[in-house]
Write a protein that holds these residues in place. Structure first.
Motif, mmCIF file in Angstrom:
data_model
loop_
_atom_site.group_PDB
_atom_site.id
_atom_site.type_symbol
_atom_site.label_atom_id
_atom_site.label_comp_id
_atom_site.label_asym_id
_atom_site.label_seq_id
_atom_site.Cartn_x
_atom_site.Cartn_y
_atom_site.Cartn_z
ATOM 1 N N ARG A 105 -0.945 56.273 -14.176
ATOM 2 C CA ARG A 105 0.379 55.651 -14.307
ATOM 3 C C ARG A 105 1.253 56.446 -15.273
ATOM 4 O O ARG A 105 2.468 56.591 -15.059
ATOM 5 C CB ARG A 105 0.210 54.207 -14.793
ATOM 6 C CG ARG A 105 1.518 53.427 -14.884
ATOM 7 C CD ARG A 105 2.151 53.226 -13.513
ATOM 8 N NE ARG A 105 3.416 52.530 -13.611
ATOM 9 C CZ ARG A 105 4.585 53.119 -13.862
ATOM 10 N NH1 ARG A 105 4.618 54.444 -14.018
ATOM 11 N NH2 ARG A 105 5.687 52.424 -13.932
ATOM 12 N N LYS A 108 2.605 59.466 -13.397
ATOM 13 C CA LYS A 108 3.722 59.116 -12.516
ATOM 14 C C LYS A 108 5.017 59.045 -13.311
ATOM 15 O O LYS A 108 6.069 59.538 -12.868
ATOM 16 C CB LYS A 108 3.442 57.773 -11.827
ATOM 17 C CG LYS A 108 4.545 57.346 -10.876
ATOM 18 C CD LYS A 108 4.205 56.008 -10.228
ATOM 19 C CE LYS A 108 5.337 55.549 -9.310
ATOM 20 N NZ LYS A 108 5.050 54.241 -8.704
ATOM 21 N N GLN A 186 -5.175 54.753 -5.151
ATOM 22 C CA GLN A 186 -3.767 55.072 -5.378
ATOM 23 C C GLN A 186 -3.061 54.997 -4.032
ATOM 24 O O GLN A 186 -3.655 55.275 -2.993
ATOM 25 C CB GLN A 186 -3.640 56.481 -5.976
ATOM 26 C CG GLN A 186 -2.256 56.854 -6.430
ATOM 27 C CD GLN A 186 -2.244 58.210 -7.132
ATOM 28 O OE1 GLN A 186 -3.242 58.921 -7.170
ATOM 29 N NE2 GLN A 186 -1.115 58.595 -7.688
ATOM 30 N N ASP A 190 2.767 56.847 -4.106
ATOM 31 C CA ASP A 190 2.649 57.261 -5.504
ATOM 32 C C ASP A 190 2.152 58.700 -5.608
ATOM 33 O O ASP A 190 2.647 59.488 -6.421
ATOM 34 C CB ASP A 190 1.711 56.330 -6.264
ATOM 35 C CG ASP A 190 2.350 54.995 -6.580
ATOM 36 O OD1 ASP A 190 3.577 54.866 -6.395
ATOM 37 O OD2 ASP A 190 1.632 54.071 -6.995
#
Length: 249
Positions: A105, A108, A186, A190
């Protein structure tokens, strides 16, 4: 490089962010601190492009920090309290990371910041320096990525050049490498945000391919080795136009 600082009144949380920053090739850690006042000084001195900022701090809240110097740098908020997310976005933050922060995360969010800072430089009007004091130098394109392994804190390093194609299935994706298949939790959307384009292109709702690995395109089918991959109707025109215009295949 994107110059970063980690700001959190809890030292262990700032240390985790600092460790994450050290793992990303286009990020440079210029400081970590438990004092938002010290962080403001770094920003005002033009030393910072991106701030990882805790919201709840006794000396100065993250929202107060944003009001004081949010226009001088990009900010990614970090907090254990999701109810602050909306207020943060009202101040044009890059992203909002909920503690404990998974590394994927985090990745990202920093790729999003990287793209925003690049666009910011590309759209500076003529006659104005394209490198204001808080803007990053051109960041090198990373040659690899990390994907989640089978256990909570395990991450696998995957070189972009090794990826043949990627197949998505709901919340999982399979990365196909020569003689190897890696499965990670995932979404394909993403993952697409982490892969550089070129050479990676989404050609179907379930597939991303490396155009460098394509041996042949025949109608609505792409061939990589002995595997045939369909080109979806939604992606077909854009993909084929790219092939014609760039002559990559």
């Amino acid at each position: 490089m994107i110059r970063c600082i980690a700001v959190d009144d809890e030292a262990y949380a700032a240390n985790i962010l600092a460790d994450y920053i050290s793992k990303v090739p286009f990020l440079e850690l210029v400081g970590k601190t438990t004092s938002p006042i010290e962080a403001i000084n770094w920003v005002q001195e033009g030393k910072v492009d991106l701030v990882f900022l805790d919201i709840q701090m006794p000396e100065l809240t993250g929202i107060q920090f944003l009001k004081l110097c949010g226009s001088k740098c990009k900010v990614i908020l970090t907090t254990a309290y999701p109810e602050y997310a909306l207020e943060g976005y009202e101040h044009d933050v890059v992203d909002y990371l909920l503690k404990p922060i998974p590394f994927d995360r985090f990745l990202k969010a920093v790729h999003k910041a990287h793209s925003m800072l690049q666009r910011q430089q590309e759209t500076v009007p003529a006659g104005i320096s394209s490198k204001p004091e808080y803007a990053p130098a051109a960041a090198p394109v990373p040659e690899y990525m990390f994907v989640k392994g089978e256990s909570k804190n395990k991450f696998l390093k995957v070189a972009y050049n090794d990826i043949l194609y990627v197949e998505g299935l709901k919340n999982y994706v399979s990365l196909y490498l020569p003689g190897q298949r890696l499965v990670t939790y995932q979404s394909l959307t993403d993952l697409a945000g982490q892969l550089p384009q070129p050479p990676f292109y989404r050609v179907h709702r379930s597939y991303i391919i490396s155009i460098d690995k394509v041996s042949m395109i025949d109608g609505n089918t792409v061939y990589i080795g002995d595997r045939s991959i369909p080109v979806g109707e939604t992606y077909r025109e854009e993909f084929l136009n790219m092939v014609r215009e760039t002559g990559r295949v």
